[in-house]
Design an enzyme around this catalytic site. Structure first.
Site, short mmCIF file in Angstrom:
data_model
loop_
_atom_site.label_atom_id
_atom_site.label_comp_id
_atom_site.label_asym_id
_atom_site.label_seq_id
_atom_site.Cartn_x
_atom_site.Cartn_y
_atom_site.Cartn_z
CB CYS A 109 -0.92 0.01 1.22
SG CYS A 109 -1.96 1.48 1.30
N GLY A 110 0.73 2.05 -1.04
CA GLY A 110 1.59 3.22 -1.16
C GLY A 110 1.03 4.48 -0.54
#
Length: 261
Positions: A109-110
């Site tokens: 998850c960025g």
């Protein structure tokens, strides 16, 4: 980088199953990043191309504008983790402190740790107009991938990002357990190259909004993905005039966003 303080970790290693058979698996290690002595983030990474990763990560976070904004790298191994002590230029330190956020480092998850919608969907300048790659250049990309994915051939489970010139010839590849990390490594590498112009960036992973924003922050004109993009990725790519192309297996390229259209 002070090599005397950094003991290299292999990106993969053999692990025995309960049955006693050995298989090569990817290494995943915590990388603790400190900026001017202040803890910034802990990211889970494949332990290679770390300078390129940090440059790309700080560029796409909007913390630095150029790799020369980093005055020094110091890597220290601490048990099964790596500490990266980064010295930033003074002109970057104060703005970073003003917008500082704590990141829970994950490989998938960025946008973890962002506290507002404005930060998740920033208002960035659109990209300059650019041409779409030719169909011939796009169709030749898949055949080159295996020779560049050396780590994935060794152990599997790795994402990859590639830079190709406008003719579709791949020049460089970065691999990592995290899809965002692989792209950050590639962007960091490209930013330091004086002899590479803009070209095509290809990722093996799915394409969501975070990858679009990384491309825009580093002013890269064309993103090609092997998996379909999300609807928000398409919307944002069109907004920022990014060429966004899906390259399905054994099918014609699908252009979802084109600069100037």
């Amino acid at each position: 980088m002070d090599d005397a303080l950094f003991e290299q970790m292999p990106p993969s290693q053999a692990v025995n199953t309960h049955a006693g058979t050995a298989h090569t698996l990817a290494n995943e290690v915590p990388l603790a990043i400190t900026l001017n002595g202040v803890n910034h983030a802990v990211m889970m990474v494949s332990p290679y191309q770390l300078e390129a990763f940090i440059i790309g990560f700080l560029l796409t976070e909007g913390i630095i504008e150029h790799h020369r904004d980093i005055h020094d790298f110091e890597f220290i191994r601490q048990h099964s983790a790596i500490i990266a002590n980064i010295t930033l230029a003074n002109r970057c330190h104060q703005p970073w402190q003003a917008q500082r956020r704590n990141l829970a480092g994950r490989t998938g998850c960025g946008l973890c740790g962002i506290e507002s919608l404005q930060a998740a969907l920033p208002d960035l300048p659109p990209l300059a107009a650019s041409s779409l790659p030719s169909t011939q250049a796009l169709m030749g990309l898949r055949d080159q991938l295996s020779e560049w994915q050396t780590l994935n051939q060794d152990c599997g489970a790795l994402h990859a990002a590639f830079f190709a010139d406008t003719r579709g010839k791949i020049q460089h590849a970065s691999e990592d357990v995290g899809r965002h990390n692989a792209l950050d490594k590639l962007l960091g590498w490209h930013h330091r190259q004086s002899d590479h112009g803009m070209g095509i960036i290809l990722v093996t992973s799915r394409c969501s909004i975070e990858l679009i924003l990384k491309m825009v922050r580093t002013q890269q004109p064309t993103l090609v993905t092997l998996s379909p993009p999300t609807t928000l990725a398409v919307t944002q790519a069109r907004h920022y005039q990014l060429n966004l192309i899906h390259l399905p297996y054994q099918q014609a390229p699908r252009v979802y966003a084109a600069s100037g259209i």
